[in-house]
Each structure stands twice: as C-alpha cells, then as structure tokens.
Design a protein around this motif. Structure first.
Motif, PDB file in Angstrom:
ATOM      1  N   UNK C  17      34.251   1.235 158.571  1.00 24.32           N
ATOM      2  CA  UNK C  17      34.569   1.884 157.293  1.00 24.32           C
ATOM      3  C   UNK C  17      33.669   1.391 156.161  1.00 24.32           C
ATOM      4  N   UNK C  18      33.267   0.134 156.196  1.00 21.59           N
ATOM      5  CA  UNK C  18      32.475  -0.449 155.106  1.00 21.59           C
ATOM      6  C   UNK C  18      31.271  -1.204 155.642  1.00 21.59           C
ATOM      7  N   UNK C  20      28.305  -1.526 154.702  1.00 24.55           N
ATOM      8  CA  UNK C  20      27.427  -2.236 153.752  1.00 24.55           C
ATOM      9  C   UNK C  20      27.894  -3.665 153.496  1.00 24.55           C
ATOM     10  N   UNK C  21      29.218  -3.889 153.546  1.00 25.70           N
ATOM     11  CA  UNK C  21      29.736  -5.201 153.143  1.00 25.70           C
ATOM     12  C   UNK C  21      30.422  -5.954 154.279  1.00 25.70           C
ATOM     13  N   UNK C  58      36.259 -10.610 143.024  1.00 30.34           N
ATOM     14  CA  UNK C  58      37.072  -9.390 142.990  1.00 30.34           C
ATOM     15  C   UNK C  58      36.992  -8.679 144.337  1.00 30.34           C
ATOM     16  N   UNK C  62      40.035  -7.842 146.877  1.00 32.85           N
ATOM     17  CA  UNK C  62      40.312  -6.436 147.174  1.00 32.85           C
ATOM     18  C   UNK C  62      40.336  -6.192 148.675  1.00 32.85           C
ATOM     19  N   UNK C  81      42.833   1.179 146.001  1.00 34.99           N
ATOM     20  CA  UNK C  81      43.291   0.262 144.967  1.00 34.99           C
ATOM     21  C   UNK C  81      43.642   1.054 143.716  1.00 34.99           C
TER      22      UNK C  81
ATOM     23  N   UNK D  46      27.695   2.146 146.267  1.00 32.60           N
ATOM     24  CA  UNK D  46      28.528   3.214 146.846  1.00 32.60           C
ATOM     25  C   UNK D  46      29.320   2.744 148.058  1.00 32.60           C
ATOM     26  N   UNK D  47      30.457   3.408 148.245  1.00 38.52           N
ATOM     27  CA  UNK D  47      31.223   3.303 149.470  1.00 38.52           C
ATOM     28  C   UNK D  47      30.965   4.573 150.278  1.00 38.52           C
ATOM     29  N   UNK D  48      31.310   4.551 151.577  1.00 44.25           N
ATOM     30  CA  UNK D  48      31.159   5.774 152.366  1.00 44.25           C
ATOM     31  C   UNK D  48      31.860   6.943 151.675  1.00 44.25           C
ATOM     32  N   UNK D  55      34.328  -3.008 143.138  1.00 40.92           N
ATOM     33  CA  UNK D  55      33.597  -4.148 142.572  1.00 40.92           C
ATOM     34  C   UNK D  55      32.474  -3.725 141.627  1.00 40.92           C
ATOM     35  N   UNK D  58      34.218  -2.926 138.406  1.00 38.49           N
ATOM     36  CA  UNK D  58      34.608  -4.204 137.809  1.00 38.49           C
ATOM     37  C   UNK D  58      33.410  -4.860 137.137  1.00 38.49           C
ATOM     38  N   UNK D  88      42.380   1.768 138.509  1.00 34.16           N
ATOM     39  CA  UNK D  88      41.511   2.821 139.047  1.00 34.16           C
ATOM     40  C   UNK D  88      42.328   4.101 139.073  1.00 34.16           C
TER      41      UNK D  88
END
Lengths: 144, 144, 144, 144
Positions: C17-18, C20-21, C58, C62, C81, D46-48, D55, D58, D88
């Motif tokens: 799902x994520x 990139x991170x 943060x 999250x 969120x 960006x997120x998917x 973040x 933020x 948000x």
C-alpha cells in the motif's frame, strides 16, 4: 447552503435540549458557515481573581460548534462532540461577556469540523482558540 | 523525584484555590508521575438523559493534570493550562462517578505535559482521553 | 478480540500500500490493542544538528495508529486519518532509531481512536506523544 | 508590529536552516500576523492514488507557522514546535500545489500560537486545518 435554523430557532432548541445551561449562552448572529455567540459571564463561570474558567470557555466553544452545525442540518440532539483541541492564549478581561466567533469548515456525511476564536467583549486579541469535531447521526444530513 | 504534595496537601490546596469546585473532585491516589482522581457526579454535571457533560469531563481532566504537576513542584496557583486536546469516545455510564488516570509525561522548565484517561467507575473501556499542557511560572521549579 | 493481521501480514500490507515509505518503518510487535513500531532513522529524516524532524515523527505516529487498527479489522487501505494532536516534548537522541508504542483506545463503527508515545531507542523519557483518530469505511468492521 | 523578515529574507533563512526541504516550499506572501505559503507538490509527497500525504501537509503547516513567527521576531533557528493539532477534512486534488494560509494568533514571551488552513490550489473548500504552538527561546523576542 440555506440555513435550516435561525437565531430564534437555535434559542428555542437550546432551551429545550439543554435547560440547565441555556441561560448562560446567547446567539448573536448565525449565517452561512458562521456563528457569533456570547457567554453571559456570571459568578459561576469565574475562578478566584475574576478570570473566566477554562471549562466555561470550553463550554462556549462546544455550544457554538454545535449550534453552527445544527443551523445547517436542523435540530439533531444526537450530534456529539468527538474531539476538541483548545489553546488558552491570554487572560480574559474581568467583568465582560465572552464572545465566540465560530466557523463551519466541513459538513460531511458523518463528521463536521469547526473552529472558533474566543474574545473578551471589546478586546481585539483572542483569549482562546479551539477546533471541534462533531459526529453526526446517519440520518441527520438527508433528513435535515 | 520526591513528591512535594500528598493527597492531603492536594485537597487542602484545592479547597483554598478553587473553593467553588473543590467539592466536585477527590484525589484517590498520587505517585511519581501519576494521579488518580474522581468526579463526584452530581445533577449539575449532567446533560438530559443522564450523561455527564463534556465540560465536566474537561474540568476533571484539567484538574487532574494540574494536581499531578503540583504534586511534583509544590503549590503554584499560577500554573495555567495552555492547551488541551480531548477525545470523547464512549457514552458515560449513568449514576456512577467518573475516574481519571493521569500521567505526567514531561516536567520542563517552562512547560509540563500530561495525558489522562477518563472512565465511568467500574468500566474497563475509557470514556474519554485528553492531553494537557501547562505553562509553569519561571520560579516554580527551583523554588518548589 | 482476535487479531486479523500479525507482524508479517502488516509488513506485506505496508509494502503493497505504501511502497515509498515501507522501508522506513518496522513493526516490532503487535497484540490486542497495542503495537510497537520503529522508524529506521536515516539522513532523510534528519534536520540540521542530527535531530529527527517533526514530520518524520508525525509519520511514525500515523503509521503506528493505522497498523494497530488494521491488525484488528483487516487490510483496509481506505481508512483515513481525520485528526492528530501531537506534543513534541524532548529532543530526540542522535544516531538511534525512534520507537513508538501505540494503543487502540476505541474501535467504533465509524471512528477508531489511538494514542502513541515515541521514544529514542534506549531512552526512558518520551520524545513525543500523539493521539490520532481514523475514519473507517462503512463495510470495514463487519467484513474484517 | 513591523515585520523583521520579508519574503526574500524568509527564503534565504529557509535555504540556510533547512536545505533538505527548502525546495519543497515557497512563501507567496507575508504580512502582519499572516502568511501564505505553498507546497510544490512532487512525487515524493504523494501516496498511491495521487493524494498528498498527511506528513507532507503536516510539514507545510509546520513551516508556515514557523516562518510567520520568524517574520515577526527575526531569524531564530531555535524556536521549536511544541504542539500541533491537525484535522484532515477532504481529499486533496491531484496535480496541483497545496496552499497554506497561516495566522499568528499570539506572540508571547515564551509561546507563539498559530493556526492554518490548507487548500488544494484553486479550490475553495479547505483540505486540512491545523493549529501549532511554538516555544521561543528566552532571548528571541527582545533581541529580535
């Protein structure tokens, strides 16, 4: 968005739904996404030294958020506060009412988000700021 | 860190500094970085339907944060709340006191940070959670 | 409540799902209403002086909130969120990972409420605390 | 209050103090108690699905709060965020910058309080709102 409740209707609702505290508060004005309310400051709201108590300011912020939402969706006693974050920034002036300027930032299906600034009447610098989220019961928006 | 005030000293302080509300609250226990308090729920804390009001729970969280700080720095009536964020998660049970478990997370030179969980007495699931920051007057820590 | 996702399943979900991170974070443990995660601190998380940045903390709070919720309801990429309040209390230690201890305080039909404490690995005093609310899509709980 | 830093001075400061992220942000305008900034949205924010990440929003709120304070007190790299609460509210639009409107609500001896609204460029409804408190080092105000 057309308002579903005006100042008079909000006062009637407040008196019926919250008789214990209705006399503490007065709606000065309500409009699209905005509300102006006052806390009629009385001895029971004060701390030693004549300062308005934190819980009294919280209550003012909470009722302003509630009523600006109801003005847009109609009388829904079941809407409930889910979150409030409040900053106390300055000492309130003694002997004057507290004025609250509220904004409706989001009115969603399930959540409404508001923020408010609280002033001592006649002062330009805000005493407190708060943001509040309300959970709205499922039928509220469509029924309105 | 040695406590500077025990349960008895906190009650004496509360009665002198906040006579209007001292009867509402009771410290059940205080220890290093922790406090347990209760709100003696009375008609004036209730909303229609018998639910404890948001401002009453805010007040409980605020006094618990205040007293756990004072227990560590001594009686400082001038410490003031600068921020509170509170989540209301469940409907309080009717006819019972509310219990607040507080933690002192940081005691700095100028700021103290606390968090609390609020329960209906006898229930395991928390009704509310809050975090509160207090500003401490400059002399408070060293003077104690 | 039985967990619907263990550490391995959470890592698979995070990577899908994520992407990139996903490499930034690791779940150390997950249990009933609790999670322990770490931020693998890298240059891109730092501010001049070697301090971990606020947005990085943060992000850790999250993702911990998100994953402790998913562990209880199953993989729901659509949970979002809605609110976070975070206090930065101490300067992070340099050169170590950041550890996050999260709690699931409420898992409701529409909202989940969590709180977290963030530490520099090996330190007892928390660097930050946060609370986060997630909105859960309607079908998520029953489907699981 | 006279501004101590204009847009050009804020950009110079940002590049010196936070070289890793200076390219992400741009100050569009700064005035008495107000600032307008933008996040130059890039893949790394960006997120998917193309949504700007929490973040990243933020970080935008945090830098806007920081810079509106510095504009009034002068370059003080040691001011630090102590608290942020963020809501948000809506999904950001894809493919556009995010705009942040910040206000300086209080500039005290030790604490400064701000709030911000975040928008997708060209949209009227805010995507997020936040309030942030900064702790200011003792000498900062008088030195300026």
């Amino acid at each position: 968005m057309t308002l579903k409740m005006d100042v008079g209707a909000l006062h009637v609702f407040l008196r019926e739904a919250f008789p214990q505290v209705a006399d503490d508060f007065k709606v000065d004005a309500v409009g699209e996404n905005t509300i102006t309310m006052r806390l009629r400051v009385d001895d029971r709201h004060l701390r030693p030294g004549g300062t308005v108590s934190g819980p009294s300011m919280f209550a003012l912020a909470d009722v302003a958020a509630y009523l600006v939402i109801l003005a847009h969706i109609g009388p829904q006693a079941l809407a409930v506060t889910t979150n409030c974050s409040i900053d106390f920034m300055r000492k309130p002036a003694a002997g004057v009412d507290m004025i609250c300027e509220g904004r409706l930032l989001k009115l969603g299906r399930a959540l409404a988000v508001t923020d408010v600034l609280i002033f001592s009447e006649g002062e330009a610098a805000p005493v407190a700021r708060a943001n509040l989220t309300y959970s709205i019961p499922p039928a509220a928006i469509s029924v309105g």
